[in-house]
Write a protein that holds these residues in place. Structure first.
Motif, mmCIF file in Angstrom:
data_model
loop_
_atom_site.group_PDB
_atom_site.id
_atom_site.type_symbol
_atom_site.label_atom_id
_atom_site.label_comp_id
_atom_site.label_asym_id
_atom_site.label_seq_id
_atom_site.Cartn_x
_atom_site.Cartn_y
_atom_site.Cartn_z
ATOM 1 N N GLU A 122 0.809 -1.216 0.000
ATOM 2 C CA GLU A 122 0.000 0.000 0.000
ATOM 3 C C GLU A 122 0.841 1.265 0.000
ATOM 4 O O GLU A 122 0.301 2.364 0.130
ATOM 5 N N ASP A 123 2.143 1.143 -0.120
ATOM 6 C CA ASP A 123 3.023 2.313 -0.097
ATOM 7 C C ASP A 123 3.035 2.948 -1.485
ATOM 8 O O ASP A 123 3.975 2.796 -2.254
ATOM 9 N N TRP A 124 1.949 3.678 -1.787
ATOM 10 C CA TRP A 124 1.798 4.219 -3.136
ATOM 11 C C TRP A 124 2.890 5.212 -3.501
ATOM 12 O O TRP A 124 3.091 5.509 -4.673
ATOM 13 N N PHE A 125 3.592 5.764 -2.494
ATOM 14 C CA PHE A 125 4.481 6.873 -2.765
ATOM 15 C C PHE A 125 5.951 6.479 -2.691
ATOM 16 O O PHE A 125 6.823 7.328 -2.570
ATOM 17 N N GLY A 126 6.229 5.189 -2.759
ATOM 18 C CA GLY A 126 7.612 4.760 -2.802
ATOM 19 C C GLY A 126 8.240 5.088 -4.151
ATOM 20 O O GLY A 126 7.554 5.430 -5.115
ATOM 21 N N PRO A 127 9.564 5.012 -4.252
ATOM 22 C CA PRO A 127 10.243 5.286 -5.531
ATOM 23 C C PRO A 127 9.723 4.360 -6.629
ATOM 24 O O PRO A 127 9.446 3.186 -6.391
ATOM 25 N N ARG A 228 -0.565 7.425 7.186
ATOM 26 C CA ARG A 228 -0.559 7.480 5.727
ATOM 27 C C ARG A 228 -1.771 6.774 5.134
ATOM 28 O O ARG A 228 -2.446 7.285 4.236
ATOM 29 N N ASP A 229 -2.083 5.592 5.643
ATOM 30 C CA ASP A 229 -3.230 4.853 5.131
ATOM 31 C C ASP A 229 -4.537 5.569 5.435
ATOM 32 O O ASP A 229 -5.469 5.554 4.623
ATOM 33 N N ALA A 230 -4.626 6.188 6.615
ATOM 34 C CA ALA A 230 -5.834 6.930 6.974
ATOM 35 C C ALA A 230 -6.008 8.147 6.065
ATOM 36 O O ALA A 230 -7.126 8.469 5.648
ATOM 37 N N VAL A 231 -4.914 8.819 5.736
ATOM 38 C CA VAL A 231 -4.983 9.955 4.829
ATOM 39 C C VAL A 231 -5.447 9.506 3.453
ATOM 40 O O VAL A 231 -6.275 10.163 2.810
ATOM 41 N N GLU A 232 -4.936 8.377 2.991
ATOM 42 C CA GLU A 232 -5.342 7.883 1.672
ATOM 43 C C GLU A 232 -6.842 7.612 1.630
ATOM 44 O O GLU A 232 -7.496 7.839 0.615
ATOM 45 N N ARG A 233 -7.397 7.144 2.731
ATOM 46 C CA ARG A 233 -8.831 6.876 2.776
ATOM 47 C C ARG A 233 -9.664 8.141 2.966
ATOM 48 O O ARG A 233 -10.804 8.195 2.520
ATOM 49 N N GLY A 234 -9.094 9.149 3.623
ATOM 50 C CA GLY A 234 -9.943 10.241 4.061
ATOM 51 C C GLY A 234 -9.565 11.638 3.609
ATOM 52 O O GLY A 234 -10.182 12.606 4.057
ATOM 53 N N PHE A 235 -8.583 11.794 2.700
ATOM 54 C CA PHE A 235 -8.128 13.156 2.391
ATOM 55 C C PHE A 235 -9.190 13.994 1.687
ATOM 56 O O PHE A 235 -9.112 15.224 1.683
ATOM 57 N N THR A 236 -10.197 13.360 1.082
ATOM 58 C CA THR A 236 -11.270 14.140 0.450
ATOM 59 C C THR A 236 -12.317 14.586 1.462
ATOM 60 O O THR A 236 -13.182 15.404 1.128
ATOM 61 N N ARG A 237 -12.233 14.064 2.674
ATOM 62 C CA ARG A 237 -13.199 14.445 3.711
ATOM 63 C C ARG A 237 -12.608 15.371 4.762
ATOM 64 O O ARG A 237 -13.323 16.175 5.354
ATOM 65 N N SER A 238 -11.316 15.250 5.031
ATOM 66 C CA SER A 238 -10.705 16.086 6.059
ATOM 67 C C SER A 238 -9.252 16.370 5.728
ATOM 68 O O SER A 238 -8.514 15.486 5.289
ATOM 69 N N ARG A 239 -8.857 17.623 5.987
ATOM 70 C CA ARG A 239 -7.455 18.017 5.848
ATOM 71 C C ARG A 239 -6.897 18.449 7.202
ATOM 72 O O ARG A 239 -5.844 19.083 7.272
ATOM 73 N N ARG A 240 -7.592 18.089 8.273
ATOM 74 C CA ARG A 240 -7.200 18.479 9.625
ATOM 75 C C ARG A 240 -6.428 17.353 10.304
ATOM 76 O O ARG A 240 -6.920 16.224 10.404
ATOM 77 N N VAL A 241 -5.226 17.652 10.771
ATOM 78 C CA VAL A 241 -4.432 16.655 11.485
ATOM 79 C C VAL A 241 -5.183 16.159 12.714
ATOM 80 O O VAL A 241 -5.134 14.974 13.055
ATOM 81 N N GLU A 242 -5.903 17.054 13.369
ATOM 82 C CA GLU A 242 -6.628 16.691 14.589
ATOM 83 C C GLU A 242 -7.641 15.587 14.333
ATOM 84 O O GLU A 242 -7.842 14.713 15.191
ATOM 85 N N ASP A 243 -8.289 15.600 13.184
ATOM 86 C CA ASP A 243 -9.287 14.560 12.883
ATOM 87 C C ASP A 243 -8.633 13.189 12.765
ATOM 88 O O ASP A 243 -9.155 12.186 13.261
ATOM 89 N N ARG A 273 -0.174 17.832 0.525
ATOM 90 C CA ARG A 273 0.482 17.346 -0.702
ATOM 91 C C ARG A 273 -0.349 16.247 -1.370
ATOM 92 O O ARG A 273 -0.399 16.172 -2.600
ATOM 93 N N ARG A 274 -0.979 15.433 -0.554
ATOM 94 C CA ARG A 274 -1.826 14.386 -1.145
ATOM 95 C C ARG A 274 -3.026 15.001 -1.861
ATOM 96 O O ARG A 274 -3.419 14.548 -2.945
#
Length: 328
Positions: A122-127, A228-243, A273-274
């Motif tokens: 799931e490491d989409w951002f590796g080299p 990282r995995d949580a961001v991949e699932r949720g970046f369209t819903r939240s951009r808050r680190v606190e969430d 960035r995502r």
């Protein structure tokens, strides 16, 4: 091999979504073929159009040169170069007539969970590109050759046994390739190579060290991987680190430290960035308006999206689309 489908056409998205389709008489979930076979069986025009497959591509060039673009980064591949394109990344082939090589296609679910975890599938951002040398090159080449030979014939085995053999041989290859990825990783983070069109990766950082390097490093790495995995699932819903911190059971400060250790940037920058990467994908390869993209990425309106995008890229969404695609 594969066939295109446009699942998001009604929503106005023009990035072709490509599912894995097993060849007739072959086991589902994985395929091994040469570039010569790819040229014979696939539409060169379709391969040259940016598309978003939902399966992995492991490509090695044996002879010649091949151009390949992955999320705005252009690569020139030559003999002995390996490329790993992950599901969800937008990529397209250049002229296939100038190179020979082999290609392994597989769905993440074809491998057992332990292998998937060890190889960090799931490491989409590796080299994306690697050049193994010496014993390492011999090992990965041997793994691919054995897998290719086994894929070509049942060798007197029942189909179920044949599939299990392929699964184990693919696991060996993927783990070898993951080792190359870990060795070459200067950065492991969202957009550190995909966000800037054609640019170099961001500041170097280390991630995924051996257990002997200390429990604190391993713990921080695991924290980052969960984030990282949580961001991949949720970046369209939240951009808050606190969430994300609340959902994962960490403090925002812990997430920022772990992310900085793994990628060289803080948690907020990682999220942004995502979002920028996905915005660039949709602007460059789709036909949705900036307002539609804003809604899709979770912005209140197009003005907020434009302000966010310009602040982080130096360009308005429309200017970026024009730069990448040319004037209408």
């Amino acid at each position: 091999m594969v066939k295109n489908r446009h699942a998001a056409q009604e929503a106005g998205e023009s990035i072709p979504e490509v599912p894995f389709t097993a060849p007739a008489g072959r086991p589902a979930g994985a395929e091994v073929l040469t570039l010569a076979e790819l040229r014979e069986r696939a539409d060169a025009c379709a391969l040259a159009v940016p598309h978003r497959p939902d399966f992995h591509h492991l490509l090695v060039v044996d002879t010649g040169h091949l151009r390949h673009t992955v999320d705005f980064r252009k690569y020139e591949l030559s003999a002995n170069d390996w490329m790993w394109v992950r599901p969800g990344q937008v990529h397209h082939f250049g002229d296939l007539s100038g190179a020979e090589g082999r290609l392994v296609l597989f769905e993440s679910g074809f491998l057992d969970p332990a292998t998937a975890a060890a190889a960090r599938l799931e490491d989409w951002f590796g080299p994306a590109v690697h050049r193994p040398e010496g014993a390492e090159a011999q090992a990965v080449e041997s793994a691919l050759r054995h897998l290719h030979q086994e894929f070509g014939a049942l060798r007197g085995l029942p189909l179920e046994t044949h599939i299990e053999v392929l699964r184990h041989l693919l696991a060996v290859l993927v783990l070898r390739a993951a080792r190359l990825s870990a060795r070459d990783a200067g950065v492991r983070g969202a957009g550190n190579g995909g966000v800037r069109s054609g640019g170099a990766r961001g500041p170097g950082a280390r991630d995924g060290r051996a257990a002997g390097d200390g429990g604190g490093v391993c713990e921080a790495s695991e924290t980052f991987l969960r984030f990282r995995d949580a961001v991949e699932r949720g970046f369209t819903r939240s951009r808050r680190v606190e969430d994300y911190a609340r959902a994962l059971g960490y403090s925002p400060r812990t997430l920022s430290r772990a992310t900085a250790a793994a990628t060289g940037v803080g948690a907020k920058e990682f999220i942004d960035r995502r979002v920028v990467l996905e915005a660039k994908r949709l602007l460059a390869h789709g036909d949705q308006t900036a307002a539609r993209i804003a809604v899709r990425l979770g912005f209140a309106d197009a003005a907020n999206f434009a302000k966010f995008f310009q602040h982080r890229t130096g360009s308005t969404p429309i200017s970026f689309r024009t730069e990448v695609r040319g004037p209408a």
